[in-house]
Every structure is written in structure tokens, then in C-alpha cells.
Design a protein around this motif. Structure first.
Motif, PDB file in Angstrom:
ATOM      1  N   TRP B  35       0.819  -1.128  -0.045  1.00  0.00           N
ATOM      2  CA  TRP B  35      -0.009  -0.016   0.117  1.00  0.00           C
ATOM      3  C   TRP B  35       0.946   1.438   0.168  1.00  0.00           C
ATOM      4  N   TYR B  36       0.430   2.042  -0.803  1.00  0.00           N
ATOM      5  CA  TYR B  36       1.385   3.569  -1.180  1.00  0.00           C
ATOM      6  C   TYR B  36       0.307   4.379  -0.683  1.00  0.00           C
ATOM      7  N   VAL B  37       1.006   5.700  -0.170  1.00  0.00           N
ATOM      8  CA  VAL B  37       0.117   6.919  -0.037  1.00  0.00           C
ATOM      9  C   VAL B  37       0.751   7.973  -0.711  1.00  0.00           C
ATOM     10  N   GLN B  38       0.053   8.860  -1.375  1.00  0.00           N
ATOM     11  CA  GLN B  38       0.295   9.968  -2.003  1.00  0.00           C
ATOM     12  C   GLN B  38      -0.622  11.189  -1.612  1.00  0.00           C
ATOM     13  N   TYR B  39       0.387  11.933  -1.156  1.00  0.00           N
ATOM     14  CA  TYR B  39      -0.329  13.299  -0.329  1.00  0.00           C
ATOM     15  C   TYR B  39      -0.372  14.453  -1.540  1.00  0.00           C
ATOM     16  N   PRO B  40      -1.212  15.222  -1.340  1.00  0.00           N
ATOM     17  CA  PRO B  40      -1.342  16.332  -2.570  1.00  0.00           C
ATOM     18  C   PRO B  40      -0.220  16.714  -3.013  1.00  0.00           C
ATOM     19  N   GLY B  41       0.142  16.723  -4.183  1.00  0.00           N
ATOM     20  CA  GLY B  41       1.421  17.301  -4.787  1.00  0.00           C
ATOM     21  C   GLY B  41       2.647  16.555  -4.224  1.00  0.00           C
ATOM     22  N   GLN B  45       4.539   7.409  -1.540  1.00  0.00           N
ATOM     23  CA  GLN B  45       5.207   6.628  -0.217  1.00  0.00           C
ATOM     24  C   GLN B  45       4.861   5.330   0.168  1.00  0.00           C
ATOM     25  N   LEU B  46       5.740   4.647   0.404  1.00  0.00           N
ATOM     26  CA  LEU B  46       5.112   3.310   1.103  1.00  0.00           C
ATOM     27  C   LEU B  46       4.662   3.409   2.490  1.00  0.00           C
ATOM     28  N   LEU B  47       3.388   2.897   2.661  1.00  0.00           N
ATOM     29  CA  LEU B  47       2.729   2.564   3.936  1.00  0.00           C
ATOM     30  C   LEU B  47       3.156   1.577   4.532  1.00  0.00           C
ATOM     31  N   LEU B  48       2.926   0.317   4.129  1.00  0.00           N
ATOM     32  CA  LEU B  48       3.120  -1.014   4.306  1.00  0.00           C
ATOM     33  C   LEU B  48       3.507  -1.996   3.160  1.00  0.00           C
ATOM     34  N   LYS B  49       3.957  -3.302   3.556  1.00  0.00           N
ATOM     35  CA  LYS B  49       4.109  -4.231   2.517  1.00  0.00           C
ATOM     36  C   LYS B  49       3.821  -5.429   3.357  1.00  0.00           C
ATOM     37  N   TYR B  50       3.656  -6.511   2.498  1.00  0.00           N
ATOM     38  CA  TYR B  50       3.444  -7.810   2.668  1.00  0.00           C
ATOM     39  C   TYR B  50       4.333  -8.776   1.933  1.00  0.00           C
ATOM     40  N   PHE B  51       5.235  -9.671   2.498  1.00  0.00           N
ATOM     41  CA  PHE B  51       5.973 -10.532   1.624  1.00  0.00           C
ATOM     42  C   PHE B  51       5.571 -11.887   2.033  1.00  0.00           C
ATOM     43  N   SER B  52       5.385 -12.287   3.322  1.00  0.00           N
ATOM     44  CA  SER B  52       5.054 -13.560   3.757  1.00  0.00           C
ATOM     45  C   SER B  52       4.965 -13.525   5.365  1.00  0.00           C
ATOM     46  N   GLY B  53       4.424 -14.610   5.994  1.00  0.00           N
ATOM     47  CA  GLY B  53       4.340 -14.621   7.221  1.00  0.00           C
ATOM     48  C   GLY B  53       3.059 -14.271   7.945  1.00  0.00           C
ATOM     49  N   ASP B  54       3.143 -13.343   8.852  1.00  0.00           N
ATOM     50  CA  ASP B  54       1.849 -12.987   9.540  1.00  0.00           C
ATOM     51  C   ASP B  54       1.162 -12.327   8.568  1.00  0.00           C
TER      52      ASP B  54
END
Lengths: 112, 114
Positions: B35-41, B45-54
Motif C-alpha cells: 500500500w502506497y500513499v500520495q499526499y497532495p502534490g 510513499q510506502l505505507l506497508l508491505k506484505y511478503f510472507s508470514g503474519d
């Protein structure tokens, strides 16, 4: 540490003109990407590269060409600009396939 | 062709409300999810990521996401949003077997009203 740097930040072109957008990364990343972002359409992949000297087509490659002569640079070219190419262009890079992408600040391109 | 679907195009919430943004992908094999976030203008930016596990992953700024393999989903959540969360949110999928490929959803615009 600059990360991913795009030049220029803004550009206005006339239909039929050509130009090159430059993306430079200082993280020694293998993978580099060019996207265009249009309202309501998210990010669409134009071309990408999995290493120096390699390029591949993405989702919307028509009208664009790319080159990756040096590992740190990924150039996006418009040979004959069209109004439909008015967009914000983002470059990104990442180290390995299990890593996230790092984005540049974008280039706002208007074609009249 | 691979695809990433974000069903909510525009969400408007009041401060302190809970947030859940949906993301579904169409790929049957192993995937890396973001999940990425893009603030106005600004750039993404990366919010979080999942590769494996929990399957429940925590990111920055109080965001979390849950990977449900059987539903091909990776929904983003935050218990209590703030005005500063106003931004565009993008879900992305990277199948390791498709070397280099990275697929983004069309994005969800979040507006938080003070």
C-alpha cells in the motif's frame, strides 16, 4: 542521499516536438520504472528495466521509448509528442523483487 | 492479464472515524503486496508491505492491512483517521515470478473532514 531524482519537474511542449525525461537513482537499484498518472486511472506502467542495458514494455508503451545505458539512469523519450501524453510522469526504482519501489517527485508534462 | 481492483474511488470521513479500503488482485500464485500513499502534490510513499508470514501487517502512521489469500484481498485499515490522512491511496501487487512487474490499482481518494 537524493534517492530518485527526475528532471525536469515541469515542461510544456507543442504537438510533434520531442523530449527526454531523465530519471537518476543513487541506491544502486537493479529495477527502474516509468509510470504515467492520470486522473481516475491510477499509475500505469509505461516501460521498465530489470537491469543495465535491458528494457521491457509495460501496460501503455506506445509513443514512448526508453534506454538504460547506465545502471543509475533510466531515460524516457517522446519522439513526437501528442496531447494524449499530457500527464504526470513518475519514475521509480527498487533493489530486488521483494522490495518496495522508491518514487521520484514526478514530471508534469503538458502538450499543446 | 494481472489486475488490481480498488473498489472505493472516493471516500469521505470525519476525523476519528474508522477506515477500511478494499484491494483485490487477480493472480493465483505467490505475490508481494503493498500500500502506497500520495499526499497532495507529492510522490508516492510506502505505507506497508506484505511478503510472507503474519497476514496482518502494520505500517506507518497507524495503518495496518490484512492479507486474506482465499479472497485475494489486501485491505487497508486505520482505527481512527486524522485530517492529515487526506491523500490518495494505492494498492500494488508484485508477483515474484513476473520479474520486474509491478501492478497498481486505480487509487482511492480519501478526504478527512475536521
Amino acid at each position: 542521499n537524493a534517492g530518485v531524482t527526475q528532471t525536469p519537474k515541469f515542461r510544456v511542449l507543442k504537438t510533434g516536438q520531442s523530449m527526454t525525461l531523465l530519471c537518476a537513482q543513487d541506491m544502486n537499484h537493479e529495477y527502474m520504472y516509468w509510470y504515467r498518472q492520470d486522473p481516475g486511472m491510477g499509475l500505469r506502467l509505461i516501460h521498465y528495466s530489470v537491469g543495465e542495458g535491458t528494457t521491457a514494455k509495460g501496460e501503455v508503451p506506445d509513443g514512448y521509448n526508453v534506454s538504460r545505458l547506465k545502471k543509475q539512469n533510466f531515460l524516457l523519450g517522446l519522439e513526437s509528442a501528442a496531447p494524449s501524453q499530457t500527464s504526470v510522469y513518475f519514475c521509480a526504482s527498487r533493489g530486488q523483487t521483494n522490495q518496495p519501489q522508491h518514487f521520484g517527485d514526478g514530471t508534469r508534462l503538458s502538450i499543446l | 492479464a494481472q489486475s488490481v481492483s480498488q473498489h472505493n474511488h472516493h471516500v469521505i470521513l470525519s476525523e476519528a472515524a474508522s477506515l477500511e479500503l478494499g484491494c483485490n488482485y487477480s493472480y493465483g500464485g505467490t505475490v508481494n503486496l503493498f500500500w502506497y500513499v500520495q499526499y497532495p502534490g507529492q510522490h508516492l510513499q510506502l505505507l506497508l508491505k506484505y511478503f510472507s508470514g503474519d497476514p496482518l501487517v502494520k505500517g506507518i502512521k497507524g495503518f495496518e492491512a490484512e492479507f486474506i489469500k482465499s479472497k485475494f484481498s489486501f485491505n487497508l485499515r486505520k482505527p481512527s483517521v486524522q485530517w492529515s490522512d487526506t491523500a490518495e491511496y494505492f494498492c500494488a501487487v508484485s508477483p515474484p515470478v513476473h520479474r520486474g512487474q509491478f501492478y497498481f490499482g486505480t487509487g482511492t481518494s480519501l478526504t478527512v473532514i475536521p
